[in-house]
Design a protein around this motif. Structure first.
Motif, PDB file in Angstrom:
ATOM      1  N   SER A 205      43.916  51.370  31.644  1.00 45.66           N
ATOM      2  CA  SER A 205      45.166  51.221  30.896  1.00 45.66           C
ATOM      3  C   SER A 205      45.279  52.282  29.810  1.00 45.66           C
ATOM      4  O   SER A 205      46.358  52.837  29.564  1.00 45.66           O
ATOM      5  N   GLY A 206      44.164  52.574  29.150  1.00 49.07           N
ATOM      6  CA  GLY A 206      44.173  53.589  28.113  1.00 49.07           C
ATOM      7  C   GLY A 206      44.508  54.964  28.667  1.00 49.07           C
ATOM      8  O   GLY A 206      45.244  55.740  28.046  1.00 49.07           O
ATOM      9  N   PHE A 207      43.987  55.266  29.851  1.00 43.38           N
ATOM     10  CA  PHE A 207      44.284  56.550  30.479  1.00 43.38           C
ATOM     11  C   PHE A 207      45.779  56.687  30.759  1.00 43.38           C
ATOM     12  O   PHE A 207      46.392  57.719  30.468  1.00 43.38           O
ATOM     13  N   LYS A 208      46.374  55.648  31.310  1.00 38.53           N
ATOM     14  CA  LYS A 208      47.807  55.705  31.622  1.00 38.53           C
ATOM     15  C   LYS A 208      48.637  55.877  30.357  1.00 38.53           C
ATOM     16  O   LYS A 208      49.607  56.648  30.336  1.00 38.53           O
ATOM     17  N   THR A 209      48.267  55.181  29.313  1.00 35.78           N
ATOM     18  CA  THR A 209      48.997  55.286  28.047  1.00 35.78           C
ATOM     19  C   THR A 209      48.936  56.703  27.498  1.00 35.78           C
ATOM     20  O   THR A 209      49.936  57.248  27.009  1.00 35.78           O
ATOM     21  N   MET A 210      47.765  57.312  27.576  1.00 32.34           N
ATOM     22  CA  MET A 210      47.595  58.669  27.077  1.00 32.34           C
ATOM     23  C   MET A 210      48.466  59.664  27.846  1.00 32.34           C
ATOM     24  O   MET A 210      49.136  60.519  27.260  1.00 32.34           O
TER      25      MET A 210
ATOM     26  N   GLY B 112      54.134  62.888  28.043  1.00 34.56           N
ATOM     27  CA  GLY B 112      55.220  63.169  28.973  1.00 34.56           C
ATOM     28  C   GLY B 112      54.785  63.528  30.375  1.00 34.56           C
ATOM     29  O   GLY B 112      55.529  64.171  31.127  1.00 34.56           O
ATOM     30  N   GLY B 113      53.577  63.106  30.755  1.00 35.22           N
ATOM     31  CA  GLY B 113      53.090  63.376  32.101  1.00 35.22           C
ATOM     32  C   GLY B 113      52.336  64.689  32.194  1.00 35.22           C
ATOM     33  O   GLY B 113      52.404  65.531  31.304  1.00 35.22           O
ATOM     34  N   VAL B 114      51.608  64.856  33.286  1.00 39.17           N
ATOM     35  CA  VAL B 114      50.796  66.048  33.513  1.00 39.17           C
ATOM     36  C   VAL B 114      51.138  66.620  34.887  1.00 39.17           C
ATOM     37  O   VAL B 114      51.221  65.890  35.873  1.00 39.17           O
ATOM     38  N   GLU B 115      51.324  67.927  34.929  1.00 41.39           N
ATOM     39  CA  GLU B 115      51.697  68.582  36.174  1.00 41.39           C
ATOM     40  C   GLU B 115      50.458  68.938  36.987  1.00 41.39           C
ATOM     41  O   GLU B 115      49.490  69.501  36.469  1.00 41.39           O
ATOM     42  N   VAL B 116      50.492  68.605  38.277  1.00 40.79           N
ATOM     43  CA  VAL B 116      49.398  68.921  39.193  1.00 40.79           C
ATOM     44  C   VAL B 116      49.985  69.525  40.463  1.00 40.79           C
ATOM     45  O   VAL B 116      51.198  69.516  40.675  1.00 40.79           O
TER      46      VAL B 116
ATOM     47  N   ALA C 240      49.042  56.475  20.979  1.00 37.88           N
ATOM     48  CA  ALA C 240      48.453  56.159  22.284  1.00 37.88           C
ATOM     49  C   ALA C 240      46.954  56.408  22.286  1.00 37.88           C
ATOM     50  O   ALA C 240      46.178  55.598  22.801  1.00 37.88           O
ATOM     51  N   ALA C 241      46.535  57.534  21.685  1.00 34.23           N
ATOM     52  CA  ALA C 241      45.117  57.890  21.694  1.00 34.23           C
ATOM     53  C   ALA C 241      44.290  56.868  20.925  1.00 34.23           C
ATOM     54  O   ALA C 241      43.249  56.400  21.401  1.00 34.23           O
ATOM     55  N   THR C 242      44.749  56.508  19.741  1.00 29.39           N
ATOM     56  CA  THR C 242      43.977  55.581  18.921  1.00 29.39           C
ATOM     57  C   THR C 242      43.984  54.168  19.491  1.00 29.39           C
ATOM     58  O   THR C 242      43.051  53.398  19.247  1.00 29.39           O
ATOM     59  N   SER C 243      45.013  53.830  20.246  1.00 29.51           N
ATOM     60  CA  SER C 243      45.092  52.492  20.835  1.00 29.51           C
ATOM     61  C   SER C 243      44.304  52.386  22.131  1.00 29.51           C
ATOM     62  O   SER C 243      44.081  51.280  22.626  1.00 29.51           O
ATOM     63  N   SER C 244      43.906  53.530  22.678  1.00 24.04           N
ATOM     64  CA  SER C 244      43.341  53.540  24.026  1.00 24.04           C
ATOM     65  C   SER C 244      41.836  53.703  24.068  1.00 24.04           C
ATOM     66  O   SER C 244      41.244  53.541  25.137  1.00 24.04           O
ATOM     67  N   VAL C 245      41.225  54.054  22.949  1.00 20.92           N
ATOM     68  CA  VAL C 245      39.806  54.403  23.009  1.00 20.92           C
ATOM     69  C   VAL C 245      38.943  53.437  22.210  1.00 20.92           C
ATOM     70  O   VAL C 245      39.400  52.774  21.280  1.00 20.92           O
TER      71      VAL C 245
ATOM     72  N   GLU D 186      50.683  55.304  36.258  1.00 17.82           N
ATOM     73  CA  GLU D 186      49.990  54.785  37.432  1.00 17.82           C
ATOM     74  C   GLU D 186      49.679  55.872  38.450  1.00 17.82           C
ATOM     75  O   GLU D 186      48.600  55.892  39.056  1.00 17.82           O
ATOM     76  N   GLN D 187      50.636  56.798  38.669  1.00 17.51           N
ATOM     77  CA  GLN D 187      50.395  57.870  39.622  1.00 17.51           C
ATOM     78  C   GLN D 187      49.260  58.778  39.166  1.00 17.51           C
ATOM     79  O   GLN D 187      48.421  59.205  39.964  1.00 17.51           O
ATOM     80  N   ALA D 188      49.233  59.094  37.864  1.00 18.69           N
ATOM     81  CA  ALA D 188      48.172  59.947  37.330  1.00 18.69           C
ATOM     82  C   ALA D 188      46.810  59.281  37.503  1.00 18.69           C
ATOM     83  O   ALA D 188      45.830  59.932  37.895  1.00 18.69           O
ATOM     84  N   LEU D 189      46.747  57.980  37.237  1.00 19.19           N
ATOM     85  CA  LEU D 189      45.492  57.258  37.380  1.00 19.19           C
ATOM     86  C   LEU D 189      45.047  57.251  38.838  1.00 19.19           C
ATOM     87  O   LEU D 189      43.871  57.482  39.146  1.00 19.19           O
ATOM     88  N   GLY D 190      45.978  56.995  39.746  1.00 19.87           N
ATOM     89  CA  GLY D 190      45.650  57.001  41.159  1.00 19.87           C
ATOM     90  C   GLY D 190      45.165  58.362  41.626  1.00 19.87           C
ATOM     91  O   GLY D 190      44.241  58.467  42.436  1.00 19.87           O
ATOM     92  N   TYR D 191      45.761  59.418  41.093  1.00 18.10           N
ATOM     93  CA  TYR D 191      45.400  60.771  41.502  1.00 18.10           C
ATOM     94  C   TYR D 191      43.962  61.115  41.123  1.00 18.10           C
ATOM     95  O   TYR D 191      43.234  61.726  41.906  1.00 18.10           O
ATOM     96  N   VAL D 192      43.525  60.728  39.937  1.00 18.46           N
ATOM     97  CA  VAL D 192      42.161  61.067  39.522  1.00 18.46           C
ATOM     98  C   VAL D 192      41.126  60.086  40.061  1.00 18.46           C
ATOM     99  O   VAL D 192      39.932  60.367  40.024  1.00 18.46           O
TER     100      VAL D 192
END
Length: 436
Positions: A195-200, A205-209, A287-292, A234-240
């Motif tokens: 969940s923390g990864f998705k929030t980050m 604004g998303g990451v281009e791959v 997001a960073a402080t809430s996720s780690v 969710e897509q970013a998490l699934g990708y990694v």
């Protein structure tokens, strides 16, 4: 005798063009100045109060793992010290947890258990001019020390796959395992769950791959068309996380994909000035402080801000990603073992705060790398084919002679351990899409 009126003529009336109100003007000016000063003072106080509230909110978001700090403090005598040449450098263990409890329960699995799905050793040079991020294979066979379990009991040391250390003894066990196999002192650690990864990712604004071919993976909740894609949540998490539906299904390729993703994330943050734009920085910080979850030395907004500044100032061409040299484990091809002497050479370079040179994955190695390549398990060893244990002593120390070789322990380094070969890897400035 009548008084002569001419001796005392009447006082002349004031001129008609005079302004009776003029004597009051200074009072009005002072009044307006006082009002303006009051408004400014109020705004300053209000702004300061809002900034303080915001700071306290962000600072309070971070979860501090005090239990791990206390445990590591009790085991200080067993931990490696920093070498003289590495004063000022920092080593941070980044742990991606596959915890399935709470907001992560939708990913299945048994709630309450967690393993280190991804582990990266991040080395920041003392001069902050270069950084090296080393992915540690989750399935590599290593010597795990006797670690204290969450229930207070102490497990036995043994040869097992690396990600079991986190499940058996939490971050303290992972840290001690990495320190034991590398000789590198871990200064800080950060734990990030799904969940923390998705929030980050959403916060920036998303990451281009670049997706070489269409992906349809139900287990990873991933459905992507081929080509350049901007992934969110969710897509970013699934990708990694995806393995079976991408490439050869190996964890090695998945680590490479994770490295490309992190490189793209760094390029986006640096190129779009996120860290210099308060409007864009706030959601990222929130997001960073809430996720780690982090150790006491890193679990404050000030410490995280200093870390981001260190990373911001390092050119992306000098941020290196690579995987610790590995190959299939001789007794189980579904597991890995470290390759020697390259693994020892890599850890020695980081321990001495030296930069690491990389070449594109799949390219030919330099002649010096192939010379004297030892087995992933030390010579003369008789490692157990079982993924769990190899010769345990009564004090919990691993007794297999080859464990140190499998773990790349610097104390058993070969004569060429101080060499600096070129490893397969990538730098953060390389756009993976430009290579297709």
């Amino acid at each position: 005798m009548a008084e002569d009126d001419t001796a005392h003529p009447p006082t002349d009336p004031p001129p008609t063009d005079a302004h009776p109100s003029e004597p009051g003007r200074p009072h009005r000016r002072r009044r307006w100045l006082m009002i303006t000063a009051g408004v400014v003072a109020f705004l300053l106080v209000a702004t300061g109060a809002l900034l303080w509230i915001a700071y306290r909110k962000l600072d309070g978001n971070i979860r501090t793992d005090s239990a791990t700090d206390q445990l590591l403090a009790r085991l200080e005598a067993e931990r490696p010290s920093r070498t003289a040449g590495a004063t000022g450098s920092e080593n941070i263990l980044l742990i991606g947890s596959d915890d399935r409890s709470g907001t992560n329960s939708s990913y299945g699995g048994e709630p309450g258990t967690r393993r280190s799905d991804t582990t990266i050793l991040l080395h920041l040079a003392a001069d902050r001019k270069h950084a090296t991020a080393v992915s540690l294979p989750r399935d590599v066979m290593v010597s795990v020390p006797a670690c204290e379990k969450p229930d207070g009991t102490r497990g036995k040391a043994g040869l097992m796959q690396f990600n079991w250390a986190f499940e058996l003894g939490g971050p303290a066990c992972s840290i001690r395992t990495v320190e034991q196999l590398s000789g590198i002192r871990i200064d800080h650690y950060v734990i990030l769950d799904f969940s923390g990864f998705k929030t980050m990712v959403n916060a920036i604004g998303g990451v281009e791959v670049c997706v070489p071919q269409a992906i349809h993976d139900k287990d990873a909740k991933l459905d992507l068309a081929a080509g350049r894609q901007t992934l969110h949540g969710e897509q970013a998490l699934g990708y990694v996380r995806a393995r079976e539906s991408l490439g050869d299904g190996s964890d090695t390729q998945r680590m490479g994909r994770q490295q490309q993703f992190l490189a793209a994330l760094i390029r986006k943050v640096q190129s779009q000035g996120v860290l210099l734009n308060p409007g864009r920085l706030w959601p990222v910080l929130d997001a960073a402080t809430s996720s780690v979850e982090a150790d006491g030395g890193l679990s404050s907004l000030g410490a995280l801000y200093d870390l981001t500044q260190d990373l911001r100032d390092i050119p992306s061409a000098d941020v290196v990603f690579l995987t610790a040299p590995r190959r299939p484990y001789r007794y189980d091809s579904d597991r890995d073992e470290f390759v020697q002497p390259q693994t020892t050479q890599l850890f020695t370079a980081l321990r001495d705060d030296r930069s690491v040179a990389v070449r594109p994955p799949g390219s030919a190695p330099s002649p010096s790398v192939g010379a004297g390549v030892g087995a992933g398990v030390g010579a003369g060893a008789s490692p157990s084919p079982s993924p769990v244990a190899a010769g345990r002593g009564s004090d919990g120390a691993a007794g297999a002679a080859g464990v140190a070789g499998a773990a790349g322990a610097p104390a058993k380094a070969s004569p060429s351990a101080d060499a600096s070969p070129t490893f397969e890897g990538r730098t953060a400035d390389v756009d993976a899409c430009a290579q297709h």
